[in-house]
Design a protein around this motif. Structure first.
Motif, mmCIF file in Angstrom:
data_model
loop_
_atom_site.group_PDB
_atom_site.id
_atom_site.type_symbol
_atom_site.label_atom_id
_atom_site.label_comp_id
_atom_site.label_asym_id
_atom_site.label_seq_id
_atom_site.Cartn_x
_atom_site.Cartn_y
_atom_site.Cartn_z
ATOM 1 N N ALA A 84 0.817 -1.226 0.000
ATOM 2 C CA ALA A 84 0.000 0.000 0.000
ATOM 3 C C ALA A 84 0.842 1.263 0.000
ATOM 4 N N VAL A 85 2.156 1.118 -0.152
ATOM 5 C CA VAL A 85 3.031 2.270 0.048
ATOM 6 C C VAL A 85 2.789 3.364 -0.985
ATOM 7 N N ARG A 86 2.522 2.947 -2.230
ATOM 8 C CA ARG A 86 2.173 3.933 -3.264
ATOM 9 C C ARG A 86 0.965 3.425 -4.048
ATOM 10 N N GLU A 87 0.264 4.360 -4.677
ATOM 11 C CA GLU A 87 -0.950 3.983 -5.389
ATOM 12 C C GLU A 87 -0.640 2.997 -6.517
ATOM 13 N N THR A 125 4.686 11.696 7.718
ATOM 14 C CA THR A 125 3.337 12.172 7.359
ATOM 15 C C THR A 125 2.840 11.655 6.010
ATOM 16 N N TYR A 126 3.749 11.138 5.173
ATOM 17 C CA TYR A 126 3.344 10.629 3.855
ATOM 18 C C TYR A 126 3.017 9.139 3.886
ATOM 19 N N CYS A 127 3.323 8.458 5.003
ATOM 20 C CA CYS A 127 3.447 6.993 4.949
ATOM 21 C C CYS A 127 2.263 6.262 5.589
ATOM 22 N N VAL A 128 1.817 5.233 4.923
ATOM 23 C CA VAL A 128 0.646 4.490 5.377
ATOM 24 C C VAL A 128 1.031 3.300 6.277
ATOM 25 N N LEU A 141 20.189 4.216 3.756
ATOM 26 C CA LEU A 141 19.769 5.223 4.728
ATOM 27 C C LEU A 141 18.831 6.227 4.044
ATOM 28 N N PRO A 142 17.517 5.976 4.159
ATOM 29 C CA PRO A 142 16.562 6.835 3.448
ATOM 30 C C PRO A 142 16.662 8.302 3.876
ATOM 31 N N LEU A 143 16.883 9.163 2.894
ATOM 32 C CA LEU A 143 16.987 10.603 3.149
ATOM 33 C C LEU A 143 15.606 11.253 3.003
ATOM 34 N N GLN A 144 14.888 10.878 1.984
ATOM 35 C CA GLN A 144 13.536 11.386 1.612
ATOM 36 C C GLN A 144 13.592 12.798 1.033
ATOM 37 N N SER A 145 14.295 13.724 1.709
ATOM 38 C CA SER A 145 14.417 15.080 1.151
ATOM 39 C C SER A 145 15.675 15.733 1.704
ATOM 40 N N THR A 180 19.873 5.205 -0.889
ATOM 41 C CA THR A 180 18.858 5.985 -0.186
ATOM 42 C C THR A 180 17.515 5.947 -0.905
ATOM 43 N N ASP A 181 16.479 6.420 -0.203
ATOM 44 C CA ASP A 181 15.152 6.626 -0.799
ATOM 45 C C ASP A 181 14.891 8.125 -0.852
ATOM 46 N N ILE A 182 14.310 8.573 -1.956
ATOM 47 C CA ILE A 182 13.972 9.989 -2.109
ATOM 48 C C ILE A 182 12.512 10.093 -2.558
ATOM 49 N N ILE A 183 11.779 11.005 -1.944
ATOM 50 C CA ILE A 183 10.416 11.287 -2.410
ATOM 51 C C ILE A 183 10.418 12.637 -3.122
ATOM 52 N N VAL A 184 9.914 12.641 -4.323
ATOM 53 C CA VAL A 184 9.869 13.867 -5.117
ATOM 54 C C VAL A 184 8.444 14.406 -5.120
ATOM 55 N N SER A 235 14.028 6.354 -6.101
ATOM 56 C CA SER A 235 13.286 7.613 -6.053
ATOM 57 C C SER A 235 11.823 7.358 -6.378
ATOM 58 N N PHE A 236 10.953 8.108 -5.698
ATOM 59 C CA PHE A 236 9.514 7.887 -5.824
ATOM 60 C C PHE A 236 8.793 9.212 -5.998
ATOM 61 N N LEU A 237 7.786 9.202 -6.851
ATOM 62 C CA LEU A 237 6.890 10.348 -6.933
ATOM 63 C C LEU A 237 5.998 10.295 -5.710
ATOM 64 N N TYR A 238 5.829 11.425 -5.041
ATOM 65 C CA TYR A 238 4.950 11.426 -3.873
ATOM 66 C C TYR A 238 3.565 10.913 -4.275
ATOM 67 N N SER A 239 3.021 9.999 -3.463
ATOM 68 C CA SER A 239 1.714 9.406 -3.749
ATOM 69 C C SER A 239 0.822 9.610 -2.517
ATOM 70 N N LYS A 240 -0.337 10.219 -2.764
ATOM 71 C CA LYS A 240 -1.261 10.544 -1.664
ATOM 72 C C LYS A 240 -1.847 9.271 -1.058
ATOM 73 N N ARG A 241 -1.725 9.089 0.231
ATOM 74 C CA ARG A 241 -2.239 7.876 0.887
ATOM 75 C C ARG A 241 -3.375 8.229 1.838
ATOM 76 N N VAL A 242 -4.491 7.579 1.652
ATOM 77 C CA VAL A 242 -5.677 7.857 2.478
ATOM 78 C C VAL A 242 -5.348 7.699 3.966
HETATM 79 N N1 5AD Z 1 4.680 8.365 -1.708
HETATM 80 C C1 5AD Z 1 5.878 8.112 -2.291
HETATM 81 N N2 5AD Z 1 6.828 7.381 -1.732
HETATM 82 C C2 5AD Z 1 6.580 6.863 -0.509
HETATM 83 N N3 5AD Z 1 7.343 6.100 0.303
HETATM 84 C C3 5AD Z 1 6.626 5.828 1.410
HETATM 85 N N4 5AD Z 1 5.413 6.407 1.347
HETATM 86 C C4 5AD Z 1 5.368 7.071 0.159
HETATM 87 C C5 5AD Z 1 4.390 7.871 -0.483
HETATM 88 N N5 5AD Z 1 3.221 8.135 0.080
HETATM 89 C C6 5AD Z 1 8.697 5.703 -0.022
HETATM 90 C C7 5AD Z 1 9.702 6.230 1.017
HETATM 91 C C8 5AD Z 1 10.089 4.986 1.749
HETATM 92 C C9 5AD Z 1 9.982 3.947 0.667
HETATM 93 C C10 5AD Z 1 9.896 2.543 1.142
HETATM 94 O O1 5AD Z 1 8.804 4.299 -0.017
HETATM 95 O O2 5AD Z 1 10.807 6.766 0.323
HETATM 96 O O3 5AD Z 1 11.404 5.058 2.295
#
Ligand code: 5AD
Ligand code: SF4
Length: 466
Positions: free
Chosen positions: A75-78, A190-193, A290-294, A330-334, A361-368
């Motif tokens: 469920a992490v991303r749509e 705050t982005y994570c389900v 080591l996830p940075l995210q931003s 690392t993990d990055i959310i864009v 790297s991941f596009l930010y995905s809105k999670r309910v």
């Molecule tokens: N949108 C995009 N990426 C996300 N991640 C977690 N939640 C979201 C989201 N809502 C990414 C983070 C995390 C990785 C497993 O998935 O970068 O470290």
């Protein structure tokens, strides 16, 4: 402190159900498990398959042949959710052909109320659904389904937080193994389900972990990866003064020809003590995810990450001082809500500064249900896509230049199998997790070899056995 191990009687009860299904299933029906998402889900699927095998099922790679299909969702991303729903949709025609087919869904996606409702109403051929905290009751649920043929949805947290020990496991590899050391997450980024679908952090007892690893080492496993949503907070719910670094030290006392990896780490909890243990112990791969995210402090605060760019950099500096050869990913959310162009550029500058060996790297995905989903200033898709491209282009440059530094060097490689792109070649990974292709005999699969690197491209190294 009180641990959260399920009472042994509850596990015994599941073994009784496994025996009952096995009796019902003398002809060895076939099971097929589809897995989406992270390594934790892979590990869960190995337990599900283990229970199915104990119930007399044999494993099949073909969905057409299967009598039982389990879809373990993410469920992490749509995107991951849509893929799981789409593949489930494809199984409708299988059920038409074979009425006795049982289709089950489990994992993070189905642990959300709105997804459960959608499956209930739009996927009537799904026989039963069970959430992450119900995984260990799979035998009982399956038995009920085979006997009553009624649809059921098991999502109530039930024994939320409790850890099942002693379930059977069917490992997908003979030489690489996952070991969950803890479950759930307390961080509420705050982005994570994840905290909503996997519950609160709970650690397995160290004795259970050590016992599992002793058995893997005895069985000749070459790579053991410890799993948890935030391994750096291992033990906080269980012990007064025993942490993840102590666990690693204890594991390294177990004899065997294996390499130890772990994921995922949270920069707010990664300690210098942990880095010292890594530097000291030969068994621990010199690789750190080591996830940075931003790279922006403002965005990190909005994400509820509890560290700054400077703190993150201090960890990287210390790691490189202690282990100059360490490889970092690392993990990055864009496109997190409100991310400005300047803040995105701070992420780019972190990539230049750290020079990661790999990024996800991941596009930010809105999670309910998450806090970020209701934040103002959601970033338009085209802006996100543009930033994503720029991030990848920069990392590609770094990857290529880092990969080229390996040409002429020799690396120890654990051989994983035939190369996906060229079946006549073997493929494996170095201690730093780099993909390496080379020619060799398939009997080398599962063994360590030395390879001299002759070429490098963006995604892999190419070499020759020495
Ligand atoms: N949108 C995009 N990426 C996300 N991640 C977690 N939640 C979201 C989201 N809502 C990414 C983070 C995390 C990785 C497993 O998935 O970068 O470290
Ligand atoms: Fe999600 Fe943050 Fe927990 Fe990782 S640490 S699982 S990103 S809430």
């Amino acid at each position: 402190m009180k641990d959260k191990i399920l009472a042994p009687e509850l596990i015994e009860r599941q073994y009784e159900y496994m025996a009952r299904v096995r009796e019902w299933n003398p002809d060895g029906l076939k099971v097929h498990v589809v897995t989406f998402g992270c390594q934790q889900n892979e590990a869960d699927s190995e337990r599900i398959t283990g229970m199915a095998v104990e119930m007399g099922y044999t494993v099949t790679e073909s969905v057409e042949d299967a009598d039982l299909i389990v879809i373990n969702t993410c469920a992490v991303r749509e995107h991951a959710e849509l893929k799981a729903l789409s593949i489930t949709g494809n199984f409708k025609h299988l059920k038409k052909k074979k009425k006795s087919l049982v289709i089950a869904m489990c994992g993070c996606m189905v642990s959300q109320e709105h997804r459960k409702d959608r499956i209930k109403h739009s996927y009537p051929y799904v026989d039963f659904v069970f959430g992450t905290t119900r995984l260990y009751t799979f035998p009982e649920i399956l038995f009920d389904c085979l006997i009553t043929r009624e649809r059921r949805f098991y999502l109530d947290a039930g024994d939320e937080g409790n850890i099942p020990e002693g379930l059977p496991v069917y490992r997908a590899s003979r030489f690489k193994a996952w070991v969950s050391i803890m479950y759930g997450c307390n961080n509420f980024c705050t982005y994570c389900v994840v905290p909503y679908v996997r519950g609160r952090e709970r650690s397995r007892r160290k004795e259970e972990i050590l016992k599992e690893i002793e058995a893997l080492a005895r069985d000749g496993y070459r790579e053991i990866t410890l799993l948890g949503q935030n391994v750096n907070s291992y033990g906080k719910d269980l012990y007064e003064c025993y942490d993840f670094a102590d666990l690693l030290s204890d594991i390294c006392k177990i004899e065997g020809n294996y390499q130890l990896r772990f994921m995922t780490s949270h920069p707010k909890d990664a300690s210098f003590k942990l880095i010292d243990v890594m530097a000291r112990e030969d068994k621990i791969a010199k690789f750190f995810h080591l996830p940075l995210q931003s790279g922006s402090d403002r965005v990190l605060t909005a994400m509820n990450r509890h560290y700054t760019r400077e703190h993150y950099l201090s960890l990287v500096r210390y790691m490189r001082e202690k282990m100059p050869e360490i490889s970092l990913s690392t993990d990055i959310i864009v496109g997190f809500p409100g991310e400005t162009e300047e803040e995105f550029c701070e992420t780019l500058s972190m990539l230049r500064e750290v020079r990661y060996d790999n990024i996800y790297s991941f596009l930010y995905s809105k999670r309910v249900g998450t806090r970020a989903a209701v934040m103002e200033d959601q970033i338009p898709d085209d802006v996100k896509a543009d930033r994503f491209e720029r991030l990848l282009a920069l990392q590609n440059e770094v990857n290529l230049s880092k990969n080229r530094e390996f040409v002429g060097k020799t690396l120890e490689i654990l051989v994983e199998g035939a190369s996906k792109t060229d079946k006549s070649r073997l493929t494996g990974r170095s201690e730093s997790n780099r993909l390496v292709h080379f020619s060799g005999d398939p009997s080398l699969i599962g063994k360590s070899v030395t390879v001299k690197i002759t070429e490098a491209d963006l995604h892999a190294l190419i070499g020759e056995l020495v």
